[in-house]
Design a protein around this motif. Structure first.
Motif: not given
Length: 127
Positions: A111-118
């Motif tokens: 989830l942290r990675e997805a938020a960073r990418v977004a």
């Protein structure tokens, strides 16, 4: 392997909290309504050098108590938050709790990675 001695379980008391409909709070902690308060502590914690077949049987018995417990989820979350390294808590053994915690850590990292990418994508679009 050395095992921690069993933590003392609270003494049997009449159910209060979720089981009795009273809200749990500072004066009425979640564990006061726990089904295990009426069972022997040895059911939830392994004696030293317990044979595997005996351990599995004991854990299944403990899980049956947990399955009827009105505070199963509160107990489980407590054991995961501490984390409790021994015994059956919230219907999960120590090994099962380690699996749940590992899955939660993986999910949180994803989830942290997805938020960073977004966020990076939004900066590119805005910039």
């Amino acid at each position: 392997m050395l095992e921690r001695p069993p933590a003392p379980r609270p003494q049997a008391q009449p159910p209060v909290g979720p089981a009795s409909g009273s809200p749990a709070g500072e004066d009425n902690p979640w564990h006061t309504g726990a089904a295990c308060r009426r069972d022997e502590v040895g059911l939830f914690f392994a004696p030293s050098k317990e044979p595997t077949a005996a351990r599995l049987s004991r854990e299944e018995q403990a899980k049956r108590v947990c399955a009827r417990c009105p505070v199963l989820l509160e107990c489980r979350e407590h054991a995961l938050a501490q984390p409790e390294p021994y015994g059956v808590w919230g219907g999960l053994t120590a090994a099962e709790r380690r699996v749940v915690l590992a899955r939660r850590r993986r999910r949180d990292a994803e989830l942290r990675e997805a938020a960073r990418v977004a966020a990076a994508g939004r900066r590119r679009i805005a910039g």
